[in-house]
Design an enzyme around this catalytic site. Structure first.
Site, PDB file in Angstrom:
ATOM      1  N   GLU A 231       0.849  -1.186   0.000  1.00  0.00           N
ATOM      2  CA  GLU A 231       0.000   0.000   0.000  1.00  0.00           C
ATOM      3  C   GLU A 231       0.886   1.238   0.000  1.00  0.00           C
ATOM      4  OE1 GLU A 231      -2.205  -0.909   3.561  1.00  0.00           O
ATOM      5  OE2 GLU A 231      -0.886   0.295   4.816  1.00  0.00           O
TER       6      GLU A 231
ATOM      7  N   HIS B 223      -4.169   3.226   8.407  1.00  0.00           N
ATOM      8  CA  HIS B 223      -2.910   2.749   8.969  1.00  0.00           C
ATOM      9  C   HIS B 223      -1.981   3.922   9.272  1.00  0.00           C
ATOM     10  CE1 HIS B 223      -3.232  -1.493   6.986  1.00  0.00           C
ATOM     11  NE2 HIS B 223      -3.805  -1.455   8.170  1.00  0.00           N
TER      12      HIS B 223
END
Lengths: 294, 398
Positions: free
Chosen positions: A210, A248
């Site tokens: 990511e 995150h």
């Protein structure tokens, strides 16, 4: 075969009496995981679910139950301390599920890890599972199927998504590893890919990355240099706005390099098959591995 | 969490970092007393306080000439300007067409920089260590400088258990050309101060840009930015008190109060998702169908029914939303909780928007059944690809 965990893994659960820990430990045990001890300072001498002995310290749990892996559910403000206690007890594998640990705590943990006997997975990790053998984590059991594809990811739910796509196509997994979504953490994508590459029971690798950081690029370089097994990948966040933290702690675009487009280019340059759409991760792997040609 | 420049400077000063003389005003009534404290000056810098860079080049939406940082030559002009900045909205290249509400104005003495530097501290993720960045080209944007002239930036890694050593401070100071004794002492204090803020207050970035040498030959932090890591905030009541919610999206503030990661975007499909990776992947997938998400939302692992219900209310309060998408892959999060949260938010009422639901993982079937019974028009998708088709269909009908 598998990496990190298998049927010989004997688990000590830190913070075993918490609500989330209780829920997940029961699921792990149902799956066949050998949970041999719990840790809850002050509750030593009691038992979890009437069968698992609880200890005050990690050293006692190791001495008396031969624990060789830690699974940590301790709340964020005390989780780094739990990791350091596991390092001190020389537990070889430490899996930290806890989300929200301050980075500075993890910087201290990193220094303690250097030269220690321990390997850390996480924090903010969904854990690790070797299907059919054992699971240390919060992943739903039924989506997995024993097999030979290694899955490594920075995200929990996206690991589940990837695994479920594989299983629905009849492609089993050797091990599935979530390295966690924080910026400062233990095992990197590269280190897990290397373990998969060295594992004779793993025939191919799927890497789910990511935005944020440079781990995908480092792993891609290693794949280009040293991996002969088929490798497919997906990078989440191609549409993420720059400068915003996407859930995150580590998922933030800061400069060109941490954006998805740059990472995808690096992966493709290394010869990795990159899925264009998150719905086609298993498909992309299957094509690369030649599974559909037969 | 971001804070204002004036708050950053107060914090820097409390850690012995030299800053210019200045006062902050939050209302017109405060201005008179504040100017008294600052004392008579030949010139004043009047700086609108918002959580955005590029203030100097910005413009006010309420018809005030000039940018968010202006120099004026009399106390009367400074007072007048501060009064007109307060309550106005400042639009910059970074904060979107609506700009940000000016809730405070910082009025400071004007210093003439003899030299300008860049100095910051943050975590280098690749090295997994703190790193000090320093450059002789102060006042520039560091990301651009890093790309075009990486050789102009010194990167000094700091051992987190020991902090910056004296030899490292010397190395940075010499590299910046600070050889004079007074400047060297100022620099030591500055470096020690920013490192302590970084370490003791869980800052994710402490940046002084520019750090200047004044006409008197002293160092001074002329502009500063300090960001704090959300994960560290539970430890610091004093830092939490610096939060200015007026600078944040109202929906994002509501979401954060329930422990949700929510980011408002400019699309039309409201997304209820769990896990950062799946939430991002869902956005990416919608885009591949030419549809833009109205938001990013990561329910997280520990959200209860109340938090989920609040998330649904936030999604429904978005006037641009034409469709609602639920994409949950339960592990720690359970499908039945998500269903209960949705129904709680609707509170017995129906849903006016088309709803596409994909729930997989822990207690998924129970969740799907609950929604199917209460909301008969719901379209269920059984994988990510099916979501794409279902949303496209639902979208085209609206």
């Amino acid at each position: 075969m598998s990496i990190l965990v298998d049927g010989n893994t004997r688990v000590l659960v830190h913070g075993i009496t918490g609500k989330a820990a209780t829920f997940h430990v029961r699921h792990c045990r149902e799956y066949g995981t050998k949970v041999v001890a719990g840790l809850r300072p002050g509750k030593g001498g009691q038992q979890f679910d009437g069968v698992i002995p609880i200890y005050d310290t990690a050293r006692e749990a190791v001495a008396e139950q031969g624990a060789n892996a830690s699974l940590i559910f301790v709340p964020a403000m005390g989780a780094a301390d739990a990791i350091m206690e596991a390092i001190d007890a020389e537990i070889p594998l430490i899996v930290c599920i806890t989300e929200g640990i301050p980075s500075n705590d993890m910087l201290r943990v990193r220094e303690r890890l250097l030269g220690s006997h321990s390997t850390l997975l996480g924090p903010n990790s969904p854990g690790v599972i070797s299907p059919g053998k054992t699971k240390l984590g919060i992943m739903p059991s039924h989506i997995h199927q024993p097999g030979s594809v290694g899955v490594v990811s920075r995200s929990g739910t996206l690991t589940f998504e990837t695994v479920w796509q594989l299983t629905r196509r009849g492609i089993g997994q050797s091990s599935c590893v979530g390295i966690g979504g924080d910026g400062v953490h233990g095992l990197t994508l590269l280190e897990v890919v290397r373990r998969f590459n060295d594992d004779p029971g793993t025939d191919g690798i799927i890497m789910v990355g990511e935005i944020g950081g440079e781990e995908e690029e480092a792993a891609a370089e290693y794949v280009h240099r040293s991996v002969k097994k088929p490798v497919a990948a997906f990078i989440a966040g191609i549409t993420a706005p720059p400068g915003r933290r996407m859930g995150h702690a580590g998922a933030i675009i800061s400069g060109k390099k941490s954006g998805a487009a740059y990472k995808i280019a690096a992966l493709e340059k290394a010869g990795i098959a990159v899925a264009k759409n998150p719905a086609s991760i298993a498909e992309t792997y299957g094509e690369r591995a030649g599974l559909f040609a037969k | 969490m971001k804070i204002h420049e004036y708050q950053a400077k107060e914090l820097l000063a409390s850690f012995s970092v030299p800053v210019e003389r200045g006062v902050v005003v939050r209302s017109a009534e405060e201005i008179g007393g504040a100017m008294g404290k600052l004392g008579e000056r030949a010139r004043y810098a009047v700086k609108a306080q918002i959580h955005s860079g590029g203030r100097g080049k910005g413009h006010f939406s309420g018809g005030l000439e000039g940018g968010g940082v202006q120099l004026v030559s009399s106390e009367k002009k400074a007072v007048d300007l501060a009064r007109r900045m307060l309550g106005n909205r400042l639009v910059t290249a970074q904060n979107g067409p609506d700009g940000s509400l000016v809730t405070a104005v910082y009025i400071a003495e004007v210093l003439e920089p003899q030299r300008q530097f860049y100095l910051s501290i943050l975590i280098d993720r690749a090295a997994q260590r703190p790193v000090v960045l320093a450059s002789r080209d102060g006042g520039v944007e560091i990301e651009a400088l890093a790309e075009e002239h990486p050789e102009k930036i010194l990167r000094e890694h700091i051992h987190p258990l020991f902090g910056p050593e004296a030899f490292q401070a010397r190395r940075i100071a010499f590299w910046l050309g600070l050889k004079d004794d007074v400047l060297w002492e100022d620099f030591q204090r500055t470096l020690a101060g920013i490192y302590r803020i970084f370490w003791e207050k869980n800052a994710s970035l402490v940046e002084i840009n520019p750090l200047i040498v004044t006409e008197e030959g002293r160092l001074c932090a002329l502009d500063a930015k300090i960001n704090f890591e959300d994960n560290g905030l539970p430890r610091h009541e004093d830092i939490r008190a610096l939060r200015d919610s007026a600078q944040e999206d109202e929906k994002e503030v509501r979401a954060s109060e329930f422990g949700l990661s929510y980011i408002a975007l400019d699309g039309t499909v409201g997304c209820l998702t769990n896990g950062a990776g799946l939430a991002m992947a869902t956005m990416d997938m919608l885009h591949s169908y030419g549809i833009r998400p109205a938001n990013f939302l990561d329910l997280g692992d520990n959200s209860g029914v109340d938090a989920i219900a609040e998330a649904v209310r936030i999604l429904l309060s978005d006037k641009n939303a034409r469709c609602l998408l639920v994409n949950i892959f339960g592990g720690a999060m359970r499908g039945d909780l998500v269903a209960d949260g949705i129904l709680k938010a609707l509170d017995g009422k129906g849903l006016s928007l088309p709803l596409v639901v994909r729930i997989e993982g822990a207690n998924a079937e129970l969740g799907r059944k609950t929604i199917a019974a209460a909301l008969p028009g719901t379209v269920f998708a059984d994988d990510l690809a099916a979501i794409g088709y279902a949303i496209k269909n639902a979208y085209e009908r609206t």
